[in-house]
Design a protein around this motif. Structure first.
Motif, PDB file in Angstrom:
ATOM      1  N   LEU A  63       4.125   3.443   2.417  1.00 17.38           N
ATOM      2  CA  LEU A  63       3.992   3.334   1.046  1.00 17.38           C
ATOM      3  C   LEU A  63       5.146   2.524   0.481  1.00 17.38           C
ATOM      4  CD1 LEU A  63       2.498   6.896   0.220  1.00 17.38           C
ATOM      5  CD2 LEU A  63       1.488   4.922   0.450  1.00 17.38           C
ATOM      6  N   THR A  64       6.215   2.408   0.795  1.00 16.67           N
ATOM      7  CA  THR A  64       7.361   1.895   0.121  1.00 16.67           C
ATOM      8  C   THR A  64       7.171   0.309  -0.102  1.00 16.67           C
ATOM      9  OG1 THR A  64       8.752   1.485   2.007  1.00 16.67           O
ATOM     10  CG2 THR A  64       9.061   3.523   0.579  1.00 16.67           C
ATOM     11  N   ARG A  65       6.122  -0.311   0.628  1.00 18.51           N
ATOM     12  CA  ARG A  65       5.796  -1.474   0.588  1.00 18.51           C
ATOM     13  C   ARG A  65       4.963  -1.977  -0.485  1.00 18.51           C
ATOM     14  NH1 ARG A  65       2.499  -3.826   4.173  1.00 18.51           N
ATOM     15  NH2 ARG A  65       3.523  -5.905   3.848  1.00 18.51           N
ATOM     16  N   PHE A  66       4.446  -0.970  -1.230  1.00 15.83           N
ATOM     17  CA  PHE A  66       3.509  -1.465  -2.347  1.00 15.83           C
ATOM     18  C   PHE A  66       4.303  -0.825  -3.573  1.00 15.83           C
ATOM     19  CE2 PHE A  66       1.365  -0.333   1.691  1.00 15.83           C
ATOM     20  CZ  PHE A  66       0.473  -1.505   1.830  1.00 15.83           C
ATOM     21  N   GLU A  67       3.667  -1.784  -4.523  1.00 18.65           N
ATOM     22  CA  GLU A  67       4.367  -1.341  -6.028  1.00 18.65           C
ATOM     23  C   GLU A  67       3.080  -1.112  -6.945  1.00 18.65           C
ATOM     24  OE1 GLU A  67       7.391  -1.928  -6.653  1.00 18.65           O
ATOM     25  OE2 GLU A  67       7.976  -2.634  -4.610  1.00 18.65           O
ATOM     26  N   GLY A  68       3.702  -0.497  -8.187  1.00 19.43           N
ATOM     27  CA  GLY A  68       2.528   0.167  -8.936  1.00 19.43           C
ATOM     28  C   GLY A  68       1.813   1.107  -8.457  1.00 19.43           C
ATOM     29  N   ASN A  69       0.738   1.315  -8.929  1.00 18.73           N
ATOM     30  CA  ASN A  69      -0.614   2.348  -8.635  1.00 18.73           C
ATOM     31  C   ASN A  69      -1.689   1.629  -7.805  1.00 18.73           C
ATOM     32  OD1 ASN A  69       1.282   4.237  -9.981  1.00 18.73           O
ATOM     33  ND2 ASN A  69       0.309   3.736 -11.911  1.00 18.73           N
ATOM     34  N   VAL A 116     -13.200   7.679   3.525  1.00 18.25           N
ATOM     35  CA  VAL A 116     -11.694   7.637   3.466  1.00 18.25           C
ATOM     36  C   VAL A 116     -11.424   7.529   2.013  1.00 18.25           C
ATOM     37  CG1 VAL A 116     -11.024   6.777   5.860  1.00 18.25           C
ATOM     38  CG2 VAL A 116     -11.144   5.154   4.163  1.00 18.25           C
ATOM     39  N   ALA A 117     -10.317   8.100   1.699  1.00 19.53           N
ATOM     40  CA  ALA A 117      -9.945   7.909   0.252  1.00 19.53           C
ATOM     41  C   ALA A 117      -8.324   8.040   0.297  1.00 19.53           C
ATOM     42  CB  ALA A 117     -10.751   9.054  -0.762  1.00 19.53           C
ATOM     43  N   TYR A 118      -7.835   6.902  -0.644  1.00 21.63           N
ATOM     44  CA  TYR A 118      -6.412   6.920  -0.675  1.00 21.63           C
ATOM     45  C   TYR A 118      -6.005   6.731  -2.344  1.00 21.63           C
ATOM     46  CZ  TYR A 118      -6.583   6.127   4.302  1.00 21.63           C
ATOM     47  OH  TYR A 118      -6.620   6.503   5.733  1.00 21.63           O
ATOM     48  N   ALA A 119      -4.610   7.356  -2.604  1.00 22.60           N
ATOM     49  CA  ALA A 119      -4.305   7.234  -3.789  1.00 22.60           C
ATOM     50  C   ALA A 119      -2.962   6.879  -3.745  1.00 22.60           C
ATOM     51  CB  ALA A 119      -4.756   8.140  -4.737  1.00 22.60           C
ATOM     52  N   LEU A 120      -2.150   6.101  -4.594  1.00 24.85           N
ATOM     53  CA  LEU A 120      -0.679   5.613  -4.743  1.00 24.85           C
ATOM     54  C   LEU A 120      -0.252   5.914  -5.904  1.00 24.85           C
ATOM     55  CD1 LEU A 120       2.172   5.032  -3.589  1.00 24.85           C
ATOM     56  CD2 LEU A 120       1.263   2.555  -4.229  1.00 24.85           C
ATOM     57  N   TRP A 121       0.800   6.542  -6.374  1.00 25.05           N
ATOM     58  CA  TRP A 121       1.429   6.635  -7.645  1.00 25.05           C
ATOM     59  C   TRP A 121       2.976   6.279  -7.437  1.00 25.05           C
ATOM     60  CZ3 TRP A 121       4.541  10.977 -10.123  1.00 25.05           C
ATOM     61  CH2 TRP A 121       4.682  10.583 -11.568  1.00 25.05           C
ATOM     62  N   SER A 122       3.564   5.017  -8.025  1.00 27.48           N
ATOM     63  CA  SER A 122       4.888   4.796  -7.865  1.00 27.48           C
ATOM     64  C   SER A 122       5.818   5.659  -9.042  1.00 27.48           C
ATOM     65  CB  SER A 122       5.049   3.369  -8.196  1.00 27.48           C
ATOM     66  OG  SER A 122       4.299   2.699  -6.998  1.00 27.48           O
ATOM     67  N   ALA A 123       6.341   6.628  -8.351  1.00 22.97           N
ATOM     68  CA  ALA A 123       7.309   7.246  -9.348  1.00 22.97           C
ATOM     69  C   ALA A 123       8.425   6.469  -9.872  1.00 22.97           C
ATOM     70  CB  ALA A 123       7.585   8.752  -8.908  1.00 22.97           C
ATOM     71  N   PRO A 165      -0.875  15.393   0.902  1.00 18.79           N
ATOM     72  CA  PRO A 165      -0.171  14.879  -0.102  1.00 18.79           C
ATOM     73  C   PRO A 165       1.085  14.168   0.674  1.00 18.79           C
ATOM     74  CG  PRO A 165       0.189  17.131  -0.264  1.00 18.79           C
ATOM     75  CD  PRO A 165      -0.808  16.772   0.532  1.00 18.79           C
ATOM     76  N   ASN A 166       1.354  12.924   0.259  1.00 17.46           N
ATOM     77  CA  ASN A 166       2.399  12.136   0.823  1.00 17.46           C
ATOM     78  C   ASN A 166       3.363  11.552  -0.023  1.00 17.46           C
ATOM     79  OD1 ASN A 166       0.856  10.881   3.408  1.00 17.46           O
ATOM     80  ND2 ASN A 166      -0.631  11.465   1.861  1.00 17.46           N
ATOM     81  N   VAL A 167       4.616  11.844   0.644  1.00 17.94           N
ATOM     82  CA  VAL A 167       5.885  11.179  -0.347  1.00 17.94           C
ATOM     83  C   VAL A 167       6.715  10.183   0.636  1.00 17.94           C
ATOM     84  CG1 VAL A 167       7.051  13.272   0.358  1.00 17.94           C
ATOM     85  CG2 VAL A 167       8.018  11.802  -1.550  1.00 17.94           C
ATOM     86  N   ALA A 168       7.056   9.082   0.264  1.00 19.21           N
ATOM     87  CA  ALA A 168       7.606   8.084   0.729  1.00 19.21           C
ATOM     88  C   ALA A 168       9.199   7.861  -0.044  1.00 19.21           C
ATOM     89  CB  ALA A 168       6.959   6.929   1.200  1.00 19.21           C
TER      90      ALA A 168
END
Length: 444
Positions: A63-69, A116-123, A165-168
């Motif tokens: 997940l750290t390879r991706f920026e933003g949401n 499948v469903a995925y979501a990313l939030w860049s804290a 829930p995932n955290v990287a």
């Protein structure tokens, strides 16, 4: 499950309807189709990160390879076929060794849709939070009710929903780590015919004739269990990535019930309806992936993943009424999945993918069962991606999976062995699988 983490009944029902129950999708009843874009590479290098956040299922640290949401929604349409040819069946020697009449079973494969469903939030630039919804395991096979192996299996359906829930966290310019909490729900249904005539004959019940008094048994069950995922990503240069991940094992003792139909009056006390607990284990997995940008826009990928199926030695059903435990021996072994792939991105609009993979069977000729007629597979995959703009893109992939012909050769054995009343059954499985996958990804 804590109330705060429980999905609503309506949401869970919707997820289960969409969960795949396809036969022979991956090693054992594992479903590898968790990223429609990575399917175009036959999942080569996915543990080192793909082109979107769907790689979080395989390795959270990517997940750290991706920026933003970002959000990804997709599905795989799985079209399997499993037919038994040259089938023969007979009863145990002590029950007369008479042939079991019936059909060859038809096509036991059942088409399925796997969402499948995925979501990313860049804290922050280095801290990423994700959510994934998947169906990592599933089983679905159904034979004609009067087929020759009906005492072993008629319908086998296992639906699985996993919410994680995932955290990287990026430690520095080279290293990232990640973890996920897994909440997995299993809903199962297993049916088969019961030769009550043979049971009655063995118990010396007057008028009992093997094959003349067939009935059915249906076992259902469900359960929540919790596990975890761990991942690490190493980027020694801007052109090379290596990723490794581990997914924990989960052991299930489902809470359910058994229902019988067609039980002769003399045997009703021995076969009461009531509570049951189907027990089966879902294995741990470990994977290693590498991606190398060999030239601008051209990436070469490789993947090796092991599934620890030696935890799955049988399907065991215990009954609240005190009936003898039902056991279907599986005796599975650990398996390897190995893949090579390439991704070519000639410009900002188009992406082209190709891949080849080998996927080992978990079972052997001595223990292959009609419920899970597992066999070695070869994946041939291709796919493409199209970016409408920087925010929106689509990915389409196709896999043709060549499944090795496999032998079914179950023996009835002597009284007290699991298959004594189920009988002998043999034949050759001819299988094939096609998978078409589509997803939309949106960055914001």
């Amino acid at each position: 499950m804590p109330r705060a983490l429980q999905p609503s009944r309506a949401l869970l029902s919707l997820l289960l309807v969409g969960s795949a129950t396809g036969t022979l999708m991956g090693s054992g009843f594992q479903l590898r189709e968790q990223s429609p874009s990575a399917q175009g590479n036959a999942f080569a290098g996915i543990s080192a990160g793909g082109t979107d956040i769907g790689s979080m299922f395989f390795n959270v640290a990517t997940l750290t390879r991706f920026e933003g949401n970002q959000a990804v929604l997709g599905f795989s349409s799985i079209q399997p076929s499993a037919r038994l040819e040259s089938g023969q069946a007979s009863r145990a020697t002590l029950l007369g060794a008479t042939p079991v009449s019936g059909s060859a079973g038809g096509d036991a494969g059942r088409s399925a849709i796997l969402p499948v469903a995925y979501a990313l939030w860049s804290a922050s630039p280095d801290l990423k939070l994700g959510l994934s919804v998947n169906s990592p395991f599933g089983l679905g096979s159904e034979y004609e009710a009067n087929w020759i192996g009906r005492y072993h299996a008629v319908k086998s359906q296992i639906k699985v929903v996993e919410i994680a829930p995932n955290v990287a966290w990026r430690l520095d310019s080279h290293w990232s780590v990640g973890a996920a909490l897994v909440a997995r729900y299993v809903d199962a249904e297993l049916t088969n015919a019961v030769d009550f005539g043979a049971v009655g004959a063995a118990l010396h019940v007057p008028g009992s004739v093997p094959g003349a008094q067939d009935g059915t048994a249906k076992v259902t069950g469900h359960q929540w269990k919790y596990g975890y995922k761990l991942g690490v990503l190493f980027e020694p240069t801007q052109q090379v990535r290596l990723g490794a991940a581990y997914h924990s094992r989960l052991d299930f003792a489902l809470q359910g019930e058994v229902r019988y139909e067609g039980v002769p009056t003399a045997l009703k006390a021995a076969f009461p309806d009531g509570g049951s607990s189907p027990r089966a284990n879902q294995p741990a997995t470990a994977s290693l992936g590498i991606a190398w940008e060999a030239a601008p826009g051209l990436t070469l990928q490789a993947e090796a993943a092991q599934t620890f199926w030696n935890c799955f030695q049988d399907i065991r059903i215990e009954f609240a009424s005190g009936q003898s435990t039902s056991v279907t021996e599986e005796k599975w072994k650990n398996t390897w999945f190995k893949a090579l792939g390439t991704t070519w991105k000639p410009n900002a609009t188009w992406t082209f993918r190709a891949g080849l993979a080998k996927d080992q069977a978990a079972t052997s000729d001595s223990y292959r069962t009609p419920r899970i007629p597992d066999a070695d597979r070869t994946w041939i995959s291709g796919g493409l991606g199209y970016a409408f703009n920087r925010a929106l893109g689509l990915d389409l992939s196709y896999s043709h999976i060549l499944v090795k012909d496999s032998t079914l050769n179950l023996k009835a054995g002597s009284p007290g062995t699991p298959d004594f009343f189920r009988g002998n059954v043999s034949g050759t499985y001819r299988n094939r699988i096609q998978v078409l996958a589509l997803q939309a990804r949106y960055s914001f």
